[in-house]
Write a protein that holds these residues in place. Structure first.
Motif, PDB file in Angstrom:
ATOM      1  N   CYS A  88      -5.042  -5.491   7.052  1.00  0.00           N
ATOM      2  CA  CYS A  88      -5.270  -4.656   5.884  1.00  0.00           C
ATOM      3  C   CYS A  88      -4.149  -4.784   4.870  1.00  0.00           C
ATOM      4  CB  CYS A  88      -5.430  -3.199   6.280  1.00  0.00           C
ATOM      5  SG  CYS A  88      -7.003  -2.876   7.047  1.00  0.00           S
ATOM      6  N   GLU A  89      -3.002  -5.237   5.298  1.00  0.00           N
ATOM      7  CA  GLU A  89      -1.892  -5.416   4.373  1.00  0.00           C
ATOM      8  C   GLU A  89      -2.138  -6.582   3.422  1.00  0.00           C
ATOM      9  OE1 GLU A  89       0.691  -3.325   4.017  1.00  0.00           O
ATOM     10  OE2 GLU A  89      -0.405  -2.138   5.479  1.00  0.00           O
ATOM     11  N   GLN A  90      -3.027  -7.471   3.809  1.00  0.00           N
ATOM     12  CA  GLN A  90      -3.229  -8.663   2.999  1.00  0.00           C
ATOM     13  C   GLN A  90      -4.145  -8.364   1.820  1.00  0.00           C
ATOM     14  OE1 GLN A  90      -4.103 -12.177   5.050  1.00  0.00           O
ATOM     15  NE2 GLN A  90      -2.570 -11.816   6.610  1.00  0.00           N
ATOM     16  N   HIS A  91      -3.718  -8.789   0.686  1.00  0.00           N
ATOM     17  CA  HIS A  91      -4.508  -8.668  -0.520  1.00  0.00           C
ATOM     18  C   HIS A  91      -4.036  -9.743  -1.475  1.00  0.00           C
ATOM     19  CE1 HIS A  91      -0.897  -6.308  -1.292  1.00  0.00           C
ATOM     20  NE2 HIS A  91      -1.035  -6.690  -2.530  1.00  0.00           N
ATOM     21  N   ARG A  92      -4.809  -9.978  -2.473  1.00  0.00           N
ATOM     22  CA  ARG A  92      -4.406 -10.976  -3.457  1.00  0.00           C
ATOM     23  C   ARG A  92      -5.072 -10.666  -4.785  1.00  0.00           C
ATOM     24  NH1 ARG A  92      -7.646 -15.775  -0.422  1.00  0.00           N
ATOM     25  NH2 ARG A  92      -9.700 -15.124  -1.040  1.00  0.00           N
ATOM     26  N   THR A  93      -4.513 -11.224  -5.818  1.00  0.00           N
ATOM     27  CA  THR A  93      -5.101 -11.087  -7.134  1.00  0.00           C
ATOM     28  C   THR A  93      -5.402 -12.481  -7.654  1.00  0.00           C
ATOM     29  OG1 THR A  93      -2.971 -11.189  -8.234  1.00  0.00           O
ATOM     30  CG2 THR A  93      -3.764  -8.998  -7.603  1.00  0.00           C
ATOM     31  N   ASP A  94      -6.207 -12.568  -8.697  1.00  0.00           N
ATOM     32  CA  ASP A  94      -6.519 -13.878  -9.262  1.00  0.00           C
ATOM     33  C   ASP A  94      -5.257 -14.650  -9.598  1.00  0.00           C
ATOM     34  OD1 ASP A  94      -9.214 -13.477  -9.090  1.00  0.00           O
ATOM     35  OD2 ASP A  94      -9.449 -12.874 -11.186  1.00  0.00           O
TER      36      ASP A  94
ATOM     37  N   ARG B 201      -4.627   1.911   1.514  1.00  0.00           N
ATOM     38  CA  ARG B 201      -3.290   1.505   1.054  1.00  0.00           C
ATOM     39  C   ARG B 201      -3.312   0.093   0.478  1.00  0.00           C
ATOM     40  NH1 ARG B 201      -1.618   4.572   5.547  1.00  0.00           N
ATOM     41  NH2 ARG B 201      -1.545   2.763   6.913  1.00  0.00           N
ATOM     42  N   ALA B 202      -4.045  -0.814   1.117  1.00  0.00           N
ATOM     43  CA  ALA B 202      -4.119  -2.190   0.624  1.00  0.00           C
ATOM     44  C   ALA B 202      -4.787  -2.253  -0.749  1.00  0.00           C
ATOM     45  CB  ALA B 202      -4.871  -3.073   1.623  1.00  0.00           C
ATOM     46  N   VAL B 203      -5.857  -1.477  -0.934  1.00  0.00           N
ATOM     47  CA  VAL B 203      -6.546  -1.447  -2.228  1.00  0.00           C
ATOM     48  C   VAL B 203      -5.627  -0.855  -3.289  1.00  0.00           C
ATOM     49  CG1 VAL B 203      -8.441  -0.353  -3.509  1.00  0.00           C
ATOM     50  CG2 VAL B 203      -8.874  -1.402  -1.280  1.00  0.00           C
TER      51      VAL B 203
END
Length: 147
Positions: free
Chosen positions: A2-8, A32-34
């Motif tokens: 859930c810690e993983q996220h990315r943006t363009d 939290r990730a969102v």
């Protein structure tokens, strides 16, 4: 997971990809990730984060992960990306069963407890897609507008 996220922009600059084995993802971790992904995007682009839109995205992430835990045999993957259309949340689980909206009342017209998550997701998201996974299970992807 859930810690993983990315943006363009992170994808374009760094070629970011998800790596490692999936682990359990709780609704609070998904929220939290969102929140982190949206906040980072707002800071990077010097734009205002609409608190109501962020709240909608947090609720969608929470409902999708809760549904995966309660009805899908657990979360097997979670991803969040901030894209031009808004924030894209994807939650995978082990079940092949498609989500359904239940009648909020039983046969005697008494209100049921629960059963509101899927209608909430469908109401708040701009786009919702359910995809079968080649190894079994499904992935539900919802895009929530941020403007």
């Amino acid at each position: 997971m859930c810690e993983q996220h990315r943006t363009d922009s992170a994808l374009e600059r760094h070629g970011a990809e998800r790596s490692g084995q999936p682990r359990s993802c709780k609704p609070a971790e998904a929220r939290r990730a969102v929140e982190r992904a949206v906040t980072e995007r707002c800071r990077a682009t010097h734009t205002h984060c609409d608190p109501e839109a962020l709240g909608d995205a947090l609720l969608v992430a929470s409902e999708l992960t809760t549904n995966a835990i309660l009805h899908g045999g657990g979360v097997t993957d979670f991803r969040v990306e901030v894209v031009a259309a808004g924030v894209r949340v994807s939650v995978s689980d082990r079940s092949d069963r498609l989500p359904v909206a239940r009648d909020p009342a039983d046969l005697r017209r008494r209100q049921r407890v629960g059963g509101h998550g899927w209608p909430i997701v469908c109401r708040l998201a701009r786009d919702v897609r359910v995809s079968e996974l080649p190894t079994g299970g499904k992935c539900i992807t919802a895009v929530v507008a941020l403007d």
